[in-house]
Design a protein around this motif. Structure first.
Motif, mmCIF file in Angstrom:
data_model
loop_
_atom_site.group_PDB
_atom_site.id
_atom_site.type_symbol
_atom_site.label_atom_id
_atom_site.label_comp_id
_atom_site.label_asym_id
_atom_site.label_seq_id
_atom_site.Cartn_x
_atom_site.Cartn_y
_atom_site.Cartn_z
ATOM 1 N N ARG A 17 3.542 2.517 12.090
ATOM 2 C CA ARG A 17 2.670 1.373 12.324
ATOM 3 C C ARG A 17 1.693 1.201 11.163
ATOM 4 N NH1 ARG A 17 -0.667 1.088 17.884
ATOM 5 N NH2 ARG A 17 1.477 1.037 18.684
ATOM 6 N N GLU A 18 1.164 2.303 10.651
ATOM 7 C CA GLU A 18 0.134 2.244 9.624
ATOM 8 C C GLU A 18 0.696 2.058 8.216
ATOM 9 O OE1 GLU A 18 -2.040 5.824 10.154
ATOM 10 O OE2 GLU A 18 -2.725 5.314 12.174
ATOM 11 N N ASN A 19 1.914 2.544 7.999
ATOM 12 C CA ASN A 19 2.534 2.422 6.677
ATOM 13 C C ASN A 19 4.026 2.152 6.848
ATOM 14 O OD1 ASN A 19 3.068 2.469 3.964
ATOM 15 N ND2 ASN A 19 2.528 4.600 3.635
ATOM 16 N N PRO A 20 4.394 0.969 7.326
ATOM 17 C CA PRO A 20 5.787 0.678 7.669
ATOM 18 C C PRO A 20 6.744 0.661 6.486
ATOM 19 C CG PRO A 20 4.451 -1.313 7.789
ATOM 20 C CD PRO A 20 3.498 -0.175 7.617
ATOM 21 N N ARG A 21 6.227 0.562 5.263
ATOM 22 C CA ARG A 21 7.112 0.522 4.094
ATOM 23 C C ARG A 21 7.313 1.895 3.460
ATOM 24 N NH1 ARG A 21 5.324 -5.009 0.818
ATOM 25 N NH2 ARG A 21 5.709 -6.465 2.553
ATOM 26 N N SER A 22 6.745 2.920 4.042
ATOM 27 C CA SER A 22 6.868 4.260 3.475
ATOM 28 C C SER A 22 8.278 4.807 3.688
ATOM 29 C CB SER A 22 5.856 5.199 4.125
ATOM 30 O OG SER A 22 6.241 5.469 5.461
ATOM 31 N N PRO A 23 8.697 5.763 2.853
ATOM 32 C CA PRO A 23 10.006 6.405 3.044
ATOM 33 C C PRO A 23 10.130 7.075 4.410
ATOM 34 C CG PRO A 23 9.151 6.898 0.864
ATOM 35 C CD PRO A 23 8.040 6.227 1.613
ATOM 36 N N VAL A 24 9.021 7.588 4.919
ATOM 37 C CA VAL A 24 9.043 8.219 6.240
ATOM 38 C C VAL A 24 9.391 7.196 7.314
ATOM 39 C CG1 VAL A 24 7.706 9.536 7.914
ATOM 40 C CG2 VAL A 24 7.303 9.867 5.476
ATOM 41 N N SER A 25 8.763 6.028 7.248
ATOM 42 C CA SER A 25 9.038 4.976 8.221
ATOM 43 C C SER A 25 10.490 4.521 8.141
ATOM 44 C CB SER A 25 8.099 3.786 7.988
ATOM 45 O OG SER A 25 6.749 4.169 8.190
ATOM 46 N N GLU A 26 11.020 4.477 6.944
ATOM 47 C CA GLU A 26 12.415 4.083 6.768
ATOM 48 C C GLU A 26 13.348 5.092 7.441
ATOM 49 O OE1 GLU A 26 15.639 1.983 6.086
ATOM 50 O OE2 GLU A 26 13.598 1.294 5.669
ATOM 51 N N GLN A 27 12.989 6.365 7.382
ATOM 52 C CA GLN A 27 13.812 7.375 8.035
ATOM 53 C C GLN A 27 13.788 7.223 9.556
ATOM 54 O OE1 GLN A 27 15.904 9.523 6.559
ATOM 55 N NE2 GLN A 27 15.353 8.474 4.664
ATOM 56 N N ARG A 218 10.488 15.562 0.011
ATOM 57 C CA ARG A 218 11.356 14.886 -0.952
ATOM 58 C C ARG A 218 10.991 15.348 -2.347
ATOM 59 N NH1 ARG A 218 11.607 8.595 -0.496
ATOM 60 N NH2 ARG A 218 13.301 9.026 -1.941
ATOM 61 N N LYS A 219 11.973 15.481 -3.199
ATOM 62 C CA LYS A 219 11.712 15.859 -4.581
ATOM 63 C C LYS A 219 11.016 14.720 -5.318
ATOM 64 C CE LYS A 219 15.666 19.001 -4.979
ATOM 65 N NZ LYS A 219 16.918 19.291 -5.706
ATOM 66 N N ASN A 220 10.047 15.079 -6.136
ATOM 67 C CA ASN A 220 9.306 14.111 -6.954
ATOM 68 C C ASN A 220 8.620 13.049 -6.103
ATOM 69 O OD1 ASN A 220 10.282 15.390 -9.318
ATOM 70 N ND2 ASN A 220 12.183 14.206 -9.144
ATOM 71 N N SER A 221 8.124 13.461 -4.951
ATOM 72 C CA SER A 221 7.436 12.517 -4.077
ATOM 73 C C SER A 221 6.371 13.227 -3.273
ATOM 74 C CB SER A 221 8.445 11.855 -3.130
ATOM 75 O OG SER A 221 7.762 11.039 -2.207
ATOM 76 N N ASN A 222 5.343 12.503 -2.911
ATOM 77 C CA ASN A 222 4.300 13.066 -2.080
ATOM 78 C C ASN A 222 4.594 12.860 -0.588
ATOM 79 O OD1 ASN A 222 2.712 13.896 -4.244
ATOM 80 N ND2 ASN A 222 1.827 11.860 -4.472
ATOM 81 N N TYR A 223 5.687 12.162 -0.288
ATOM 82 C CA TYR A 223 6.031 11.894 1.100
ATOM 83 C C TYR A 223 6.948 12.982 1.641
ATOM 84 C CZ TYR A 223 4.225 7.149 0.601
ATOM 85 O OH TYR A 223 3.413 6.065 0.402
ATOM 86 N N MET A 224 7.118 12.962 2.940
ATOM 87 C CA MET A 224 8.110 13.798 3.590
ATOM 88 C C MET A 224 9.095 12.867 4.265
ATOM 89 S SD MET A 224 5.779 16.738 5.355
ATOM 90 C CE MET A 224 4.636 17.735 4.382
ATOM 91 N N TYR A 225 10.299 13.378 4.516
ATOM 92 C CA TYR A 225 11.291 12.549 5.197
ATOM 93 C C TYR A 225 10.829 12.239 6.609
ATOM 94 C CZ TYR A 225 14.967 12.626 1.694
ATOM 95 O OH TYR A 225 15.690 12.427 0.573
#
Length: 229
Positions: A17-27, A218-225
């Motif tokens: 909801r807060e960051n719908p375009r993040s890689p986490v949201s996509e997962q 994720r490699k080379n990223s500050n996000y998590m899946y």
């Protein structure tokens, strides 16, 4: 105390909801799509999520999954059936004075304890007062009646349960569900524990939808899946 509560709520935020375009949201959208594919030959209306052990992020996964499904304008009811350590109220800033335990004991009707959220398509039922006999309540006819009533009111029901290796609660609810997701924490959940949890859930004849790998960097990223508690 107040600062600690705020920190906890922030930590359990709804990233979809807060960051719908993040890689986490996509997962999470990928998980939603996979569930929809799984429902081609079998109804997947009631989905239960558990983990092998504690602190693997199942509640956060559950809340974000329910929100993701609701974002498609599907009417979703999220039920906190973890009567050992309920935490769903923190995800949505709700009180936990009444909830599903009050319905099971005949003190309230289901529709009396349904809480609204910031998404009109997503409703929540918190646990309510922690009972002395969670397994007996979850295995009762009343629990079956609650799920059946929810089926008539919602397109999807997402149920949060305790870790499967700790108590029998998850196995009991799995038998009432259409599909089961197992949350495992990357680098934390032992393979043998995940395997044992899967075997226990399969004994209920519930359909295993798969596992959600949580907290994998994720490699080379500050996000998590997947977002974790």
């Amino acid at each position: 105390m107040l600062k600690k509560r705020r920190k906890q709520n922030k930590r359990r935020s709804l990233i979809v909801r807060e960051n719908p375009r993040s890689p986490v949201s996509e997962q999470f959208r990928t998980i939603r799509t996979n569930i929809q594919y799984a429902s081609v030959d079998q109804d997947m209306q009631a989905i239960m999520t558990t983990s092998s052990g504690p602190e693997e992020g199942k509640t956060t996964v559950n809340a974000n999954l329910a929100e993701t499904i609701a974002q498609q304008n599907e009417k979703v009811l999220l039920i906190d059936a973890d009567m050992r350590k309920p935490t769903m109220q923190y995800m949505f800033y709700l009180a936990n004075h009444t909830g599903i335990t009050n319905v099971m004991t005949g003190q309230r009707d289901l529709q009396d304890v349904i809480e609204t959220t910031g998404n009109e398509a997503l409703d929540v039922v918190t646990c309510g007062p922690i009972p002395p006999n969670p397994s007996e309540l979850l295995g009762s006819q009343k629990m079956k009646d609650i799920i059946q009533e929810a089926r008539t009111l919602y397109d999807y029901i997402v149920i949060d349960t305790p870790p499967v290796l700790a108590v029998t609660d998850a196995q009991i609810v799995a038998g009432m569900s259409d599909g089961v997701l197992l949350v495992v924490a990357s680098g934390e959940t032992e393979k043998e524990e995940a395997r044992k949890a899967t075997d226990l859930l399969k004994q209920t004849n519930a359909k295993m939808l798969g596992a959600v790998l949580n907290r994998q960097e994720r490699k080379n990223s500050n996000y998590m899946y997947y977002y974790g508690d």
